[in-house]
Design a protein around this motif. Sequence first.
Motif, short mmCIF file in Angstrom:
data_model
loop_
_atom_site.label_atom_id
_atom_site.label_comp_id
_atom_site.label_asym_id
_atom_site.label_seq_id
_atom_site.Cartn_x
_atom_site.Cartn_y
_atom_site.Cartn_z
N ARG A 25 0.83 -1.21 0.00
CA ARG A 25 0.00 0.00 0.00
C ARG A 25 0.86 1.26 0.00
O ARG A 25 0.57 2.22 -0.70
CB ARG A 25 -0.92 0.02 1.22
CG ARG A 25 -2.07 -0.92 1.13
CD ARG A 25 -3.01 -0.73 2.34
NE ARG A 25 -4.12 -1.63 2.20
CZ ARG A 25 -4.15 -2.85 2.73
NH1 ARG A 25 -3.14 -3.32 3.44
NH2 ARG A 25 -5.19 -3.63 2.53
N HIS B 277 -1.85 4.04 -2.34
CA HIS B 277 -3.30 4.02 -2.16
C HIS B 277 -3.67 2.72 -1.46
O HIS B 277 -2.87 1.79 -1.41
CB HIS B 277 -4.04 4.20 -3.49
CG HIS B 277 -3.89 3.07 -4.47
ND1 HIS B 277 -4.85 2.11 -4.63
CD2 HIS B 277 -2.88 2.75 -5.31
CE1 HIS B 277 -4.44 1.25 -5.55
NE2 HIS B 277 -3.25 1.61 -5.98
N VAL C 60 -6.53 7.76 -5.44
CA VAL C 60 -7.12 6.42 -5.40
C VAL C 60 -7.37 5.93 -6.82
O VAL C 60 -7.39 6.70 -7.76
CB VAL C 60 -8.44 6.41 -4.60
CG1 VAL C 60 -8.21 6.77 -3.14
CG2 VAL C 60 -9.47 7.34 -5.22
N GLY D 68 -11.13 1.76 -4.85
CA GLY D 68 -10.32 0.56 -4.70
C GLY D 68 -10.90 -0.63 -5.43
O GLY D 68 -11.94 -0.54 -6.09
#
Length: 185
Positions: free
Chosen positions: A45, A50, A74, A122
Amino acid sequence: MSTPSAAPLLADPQDLAHVLPAGTIAGGEDPRAVQAVRRASNRFRAAARHPVHRVTGDQMTFDGPGGHVLRLPVLHPTVHRVTDQGRDITAHVRVSPQGYLQSTGPAFSTGYGAIVVELDHGFEDVPEEIEDAVLDAAARALAIPVGVKDLALDGASVSFGSDQGTSQDWADAVTRYGIGTGDRA
């Protein structure tokens, strides 16, 4: 955005049994396996910049860019509401899977904290390429013992750690799925 300690794992610790020699860990419930996958997930991450996994009900505040495009930090955003200095402009924005928010009306303002975006973002399912990279990093962390890394005799300098590095699969996944590096959607 969710914090790394509360974020879900990007790979299943059970799957470490397929990449580690038999008997290395007691299975996916082994705390060492879970911890190794958690650390590798958090490292991924951080490298990708993100959260990767699906986050719902997030709210982000941005300084107004003064143009027609705002880069969100994102991937795969689903925008629910956008305000610019308190004005709802949701009907006048488009968003790309790579996280670009475009104003189809007037340009965004230039005020500090002027843009508020309510969104989900996501991946619903973590791409296999990311899972594989995380499992490889976790396996490396479990397989490489931490011990003396450097030693200098006359200066009496000793450092402990491991030189686990990263694999080419890791580098490729970060490049493909990282913000500003590949933005693969």
